[in-house]
Write a protein that holds these residues in place. Sequence first.
Motif, PDB file in Angstrom:
ATOM      1  N   TYR A  30       0.843  -1.124   0.122  1.00  0.00           N
ATOM      2  CA  TYR A  30       0.034  -0.014   0.033  1.00  0.00           C
ATOM      3  C   TYR A  30       0.991   1.089   0.062  1.00  0.00           C
ATOM      4  O   TYR A  30       1.816   1.523   0.961  1.00  0.00           O
ATOM      5  N   GLU A  31       0.727   2.279  -0.897  1.00  0.00           N
ATOM      6  CA  GLU A  31       1.684   3.236  -1.141  1.00  0.00           C
ATOM      7  C   GLU A  31       1.052   4.406  -0.297  1.00  0.00           C
ATOM      8  O   GLU A  31       2.193   5.378   0.092  1.00  0.00           O
ATOM      9  N   HIS A  32      -0.178   4.710  -0.284  1.00  0.00           N
ATOM     10  CA  HIS A  32      -0.772   5.870   0.245  1.00  0.00           C
ATOM     11  C   HIS A  32      -0.262   7.239  -0.287  1.00  0.00           C
ATOM     12  O   HIS A  32      -0.009   8.009   0.512  1.00  0.00           O
ATOM     13  N   THR A  89       3.756  -0.122   9.001  1.00  0.00           N
ATOM     14  CA  THR A  89       3.201   0.073   7.482  1.00  0.00           C
ATOM     15  C   THR A  89       3.359   1.700   7.301  1.00  0.00           C
ATOM     16  O   THR A  89       3.743   1.896   6.029  1.00  0.00           O
ATOM     17  N   CYS A 113       5.292   3.514   4.340  1.00  0.00           N
ATOM     18  CA  CYS A 113       4.479   4.576   3.391  1.00  0.00           C
ATOM     19  C   CYS A 113       5.153   6.011   3.189  1.00  0.00           C
ATOM     20  O   CYS A 113       5.444   6.228   2.023  1.00  0.00           O
TER      21      CYS A 113
END
Length: 468
Positions: free
Chosen positions: A48-50, A417, A421
Amino acid sequence: MVDGTTSRSQSHAEGNNQKDTNSAIISSEINLPCGIVVQNRLVKVAMYEHLSPLGGGVPNTYHLSLYSTWARGKWGIIITGNVQVSPSHLGLGGDLVIPPLGKPYDIEPWSRLSAAMHACPIGEQPSLALMQLCHVGRQSPRFIGGRRLWDSPLAPSSKRVGENVPESILSRLLYWILFQTPNEMEERDIDHAVDQYRHGAALAMNAGFDGVQLHGSHGYLITQFMSPKTNTRSDQYSKPLLFLYRIASQIRKQVPKKFVLSVKLNAADYVEGGMTEEEGLRHVEEITRWDLFDIIEISGGDYENPEFISSGSKRQAFFLHFAQKASLMVEKVASELTISPPAILLTGSLRGQASIASVLHKNEASLIGIARPAVVLPSYPRFLMDESLPPEAIPTPFEPTLPKLRVSKLAGASVNTMWYCYEMKRLAGFTLQGSTLEYRPSKAPALWRVLICYLSALWLLIVGSLGL
């Protein structure tokens, strides 16, 4: 003296041979059932890059910069972070989102992302670019999920995230504030979700991607249909794989033969969610018999068991054990049906050339997925496949040691996480700014940003719970 010198020379030669063998198998090609050749065994798997604005959006300059950096790293395959097929079911707010069904859209941002993922140095073969398609189902949070506050998300059954989690009162309150009780999907809702996946695959194909991956792990919608803890239906969709089969078969009907179709399965669910390992292997067997998929990725964890998402030797051992049996299963089925078996992609804390090569030599998996090390070492494959480098010269990817938040497992697992990001945004920024400096992962600054983020989140939870 002579004997000792000879022995040392033989030992040195054996070491070199082993090193060369390791780099050779990692850099070897593999043919997928669809006819596409993967140039080596290393896959930059989804993270997940956000990087999108709150509410989601299309690929932006940060995405293009980040993925063009990985494109120069000589990965066999690069997979995007989860791209949501439903605009009303976002994950963490800053998601990439497929445009709504039936509405006009601009494909150019997606074509630019595909081009960035193929942007290898001149004279080299580009990585394969896969778009990961995702629907988070019941795990779409209340405030940033893309819906009105009073609208509940959809799921196979009306089972709220965290309703049976054996944690503290504060932790259960956190789950209650973040996640609503979902509405059970009617057949028309299921048909619509299938169409959303099909629409996403068509967009990926038209934008120049080499294939798509269906996210059936981490507790998302496909997993929710597969798991008995989230699927208590009594109609035809009580069959755990029917939803996945419909999606895959619809996609296969509209894409060319040489288009990669992958699925990410949740191995952890087979011990944490009421399913046995044998049931999990039966799922792998049935999926193989469909002859629809080119790659099956083994992963695990969900929002109720997020610690399984973090790295660790227990996680690696479990996934490897499951991958070993899955590899034997797909080979057995493929031999019976005279079809090409899907490649098993193992993702789960494998580090270092020797351990990666060992898994490949033993045929315990055909592809190796690398996630977080790809952030701090975007060109990691070049080191792992360099025959001129002695093993001790191959860099070890930096891993942060961050304090765990004890509020809940969900909050604690999210700290790492968020660190990654922020690092992905820093990595993208280096390319955007045209910096000549070498990217190095940050430590304290990123940690402070994470702490500020969680202090803000905690304040919002307190305000929300008090009704202020």
